[in-house]
Design an enzyme around this catalytic site. Structure first.
Site, PDB file in Angstrom:
ATOM      1  CE1 TYR A   1     -14.885   3.652  -2.133  1.00 33.70           C
ATOM      2  CE2 TYR A   1     -12.976   3.916  -3.567  1.00 33.70           C
ATOM      3  CZ  TYR A   1     -13.515   3.807  -2.302  1.00 33.70           C
ATOM      4  OH  TYR A   1     -12.692   3.845  -1.209  1.00 33.70           O
TER       5      TYR A   1
ATOM      6  CE  LYS B   1      -5.958   1.932  -0.390  1.00 32.84           C
ATOM      7  NZ  LYS B   1      -6.421   2.004   0.951  1.00 32.84           N
TER       8      LYS B   1
ATOM      9  NE  ARG C   1      -3.248   7.409   6.208  1.00 32.18           N
ATOM     10  CZ  ARG C   1      -3.842   8.035   7.218  1.00 32.18           C
ATOM     11  NH1 ARG C   1      -3.143   8.382   8.289  1.00 32.18           N
ATOM     12  NH2 ARG C   1      -5.127   8.334   7.164  1.00 32.18           N
TER      13      ARG C   1
ATOM     14  CE  LYS D   1      -3.500   2.435   2.656  1.00 28.90           C
ATOM     15  NZ  LYS D   1      -4.430   2.390   3.788  1.00 28.90           N
TER      16      LYS D   1
ATOM     17  CD  GLU E   1       6.330  -3.392   3.443  1.00 32.19           C
ATOM     18  OE1 GLU E   1       5.507  -4.009   4.141  1.00 32.19           O
ATOM     19  OE2 GLU E   1       7.103  -2.528   3.902  1.00 32.19           O
TER      20      GLU E   1
ATOM     21  NE  ARG F   1      -5.578  10.042   3.801  1.00 32.78           N
ATOM     22  CZ  ARG F   1      -4.327  10.234   3.448  1.00 32.78           C
ATOM     23  NH1 ARG F   1      -3.858  11.461   3.318  1.00 32.78           N
ATOM     24  NH2 ARG F   1      -3.533   9.197   3.250  1.00 32.78           N
TER      25      ARG F   1
HETATM   26  C1  PBG Z   1      -6.802   3.530   5.821  1.00 38.20           C
HETATM   27  C2  PBG Z   1      -7.315   3.416   4.424  1.00 38.20           C
HETATM   28  C3  PBG Z   1      -7.215   4.366   3.411  1.00 38.20           C
HETATM   29  C4  PBG Z   1      -7.845   3.832   2.291  1.00 38.20           C
HETATM   30  C5  PBG Z   1      -8.320   2.576   2.641  1.00 38.20           C
HETATM   31  N1  PBG Z   1      -7.962   2.317   3.965  1.00 38.20           N
HETATM   32  C6  PBG Z   1      -6.686   5.740   3.428  1.00 38.20           C
HETATM   33  C7  PBG Z   1      -5.313   6.027   3.833  1.00 38.20           C
HETATM   34  O1  PBG Z   1      -4.427   5.168   3.883  1.00 38.20           O
HETATM   35  O2  PBG Z   1      -5.094   7.195   4.116  1.00 38.20           O
HETATM   36  C8  PBG Z   1      -7.969   4.532   0.977  1.00 38.20           C
HETATM   37  C9  PBG Z   1      -8.994   4.012   0.035  1.00 38.20           C
HETATM   38  C10 PBG Z   1      -9.317   4.916  -1.091  1.00 38.20           C
HETATM   39  O3  PBG Z   1      -8.688   5.958  -1.320  1.00 38.20           O
HETATM   40  O4  PBG Z   1     -10.266   4.569  -1.795  1.00 38.20           O
HETATM   41  N2  PBG Z   1      -7.719   3.040   6.733  1.00 38.20           N
END
Ligand code: PBG
Length: 307
Positions: free
Chosen positions: A297, A232, A201, A178, A217, A188
């Site tokens: 989505y 992702k 992050r 990720k 990873e 967000r």
């Molecule tokens: C963190 C999380 C995120 C997404 C899924 N789980 C956001 C992040 O890491 O800041 C992002 C999913 C998306 O953008 O569709 N719980």
């Protein structure tokens, strides 16, 4: 007839948001067509998805109350636990209810873990919280948990907690590779997360410049007990998906994230591209690169067009 790759309803998992303090579903401006659901509208949406043949949903909760540790994430009466309970009683085993396992929607500082006094994310202290969240989710009826916080050792810690408490059969969908991506912006907004002090992050998510490191990873997550692995975002990381497909034989998921959906919708709503054709092209490319399942989505609308 000779198409090498086909998208089917079975490939799709729908991400869904459920929010505690609302009485009507709320639209999300940057994700046209996606809602913050009430418990009731979530149940209706999942019924529709199941009747369209979508095999799974991944749930994100928006609690009433946030605090420093994100304790609502493991409250047995918390928003996500109630949702999981409802889906279990509505559907039994005919749809896979996946619980996103992280605390950022529940912490007042917006990070995916607890902070040290200096304000850094404390990796190992966070693992204990994830264990509590995993148990609460499993006990509420989750079919699968999906740790998305990118803490080192999270898969092993969660596996151990589940196994020690009678949940050996709950699989882990690991958000293994990720990236610290700019494409999570609309998400967000959807979950009302602001990282304290305009932070990011990058201390726990991957550097978009690195592909080989993503394989490392994934290797760690498999060694710790991951049952499915994930890359992702998706479209900007097709090379990573392809590398992962070549190197690992576990089921491979890709998350077509909020920013990817928002860019597509924005251009389509302006009439600048053909939205449905581009959507199908993008998902086909993600599958062609090697993904077995796609979190998107677009799940509902693609499922509708494939009927
Ligand atoms: C963190 C999380 C995120 C997404 C899924 N789980 C956001 C992040 O890491 O800041 C992002 C999913 C998306 O953008 O569709 N719980």
């Amino acid at each position: 007839m000779v198409a090498e790759t086909r998208i089917g309803v079975n490939d799709l998992i729908a991400p869904l948001f459920v929010r505690e303090d609302i009485s009507e579903p709320q639209p999300i401006t940057s994700l046209p067509g996606v809602m913050q659901h009430t418990q009731q509208s979530l149940r209706a949406e999942v019924k529709e998805l199941a009747s369209l043949g979508v095999p799974g949903v991944v749930l994100f909760g928006l609690p009433n109350r946030k605090d420093a540790t994100g304790s609502e994430a493991w409250n047995p009466d918390g928003v996500i636990q109630i949702a999981l309970n409802n889906l279990r009683s509505d559907h039994g085993d005919d749809i896979v209810a996946i619980a996103d396992l992280c605390v950022d929607e529940y912490t007042d500082h917006g990070h995916c873990g607890v902070l040290t006094p200096q304000g850094d994310v404390d990796n190992d202290a966070t693992l204990e919280l994830y264990q509590k969240v995993a148990l609460a989710q499993a006990e509420a009826g989750a079919d699968m948990v999906a740790p998305s916080g990118m803490m080192d050792g999270q898969v092993g810690a969660i596996r151990q907690a589940l196994d020690a408490n009678g949940h050996e059969l709950i699989p882990i969908l690991a958000y293994s590779a990720k990236y610290a991506s700019a494409e999570y912006g609309p998400f967000r907004e959807a979950v009302d997360v602001n990282i304290v002090g305009g932070g990011n992050r990058k201390s726990y998510q991957q550097d978009p410049a690195n592909g080989r490191e993503a394989m490392e990873e994934i290797r760690f997550d498999i060694a710790e007990g991951a049952d499915l692995i994930m890359v992702k975002p998706a479209l900007a990381y097709l090379d990573v998906i392809a590398q992962a497909r070549a190197q690992f034989d576990l089921p491979l998921a890709a998350y077509h994230v909020s920013g990817e959906y928002a860019m597509l919708k924005a251009a389509a709503l302006n009439g600048w591209i053909d939205g449905p054709a581009t959507a199908l092209e993008h998902l086909t490319a993600i599958k062609r690169a090697g993904a077995d399942i796609i979190l998107t989505y677009l799940a509902r609308e693609i499922a509708e067009t494939l009927q």
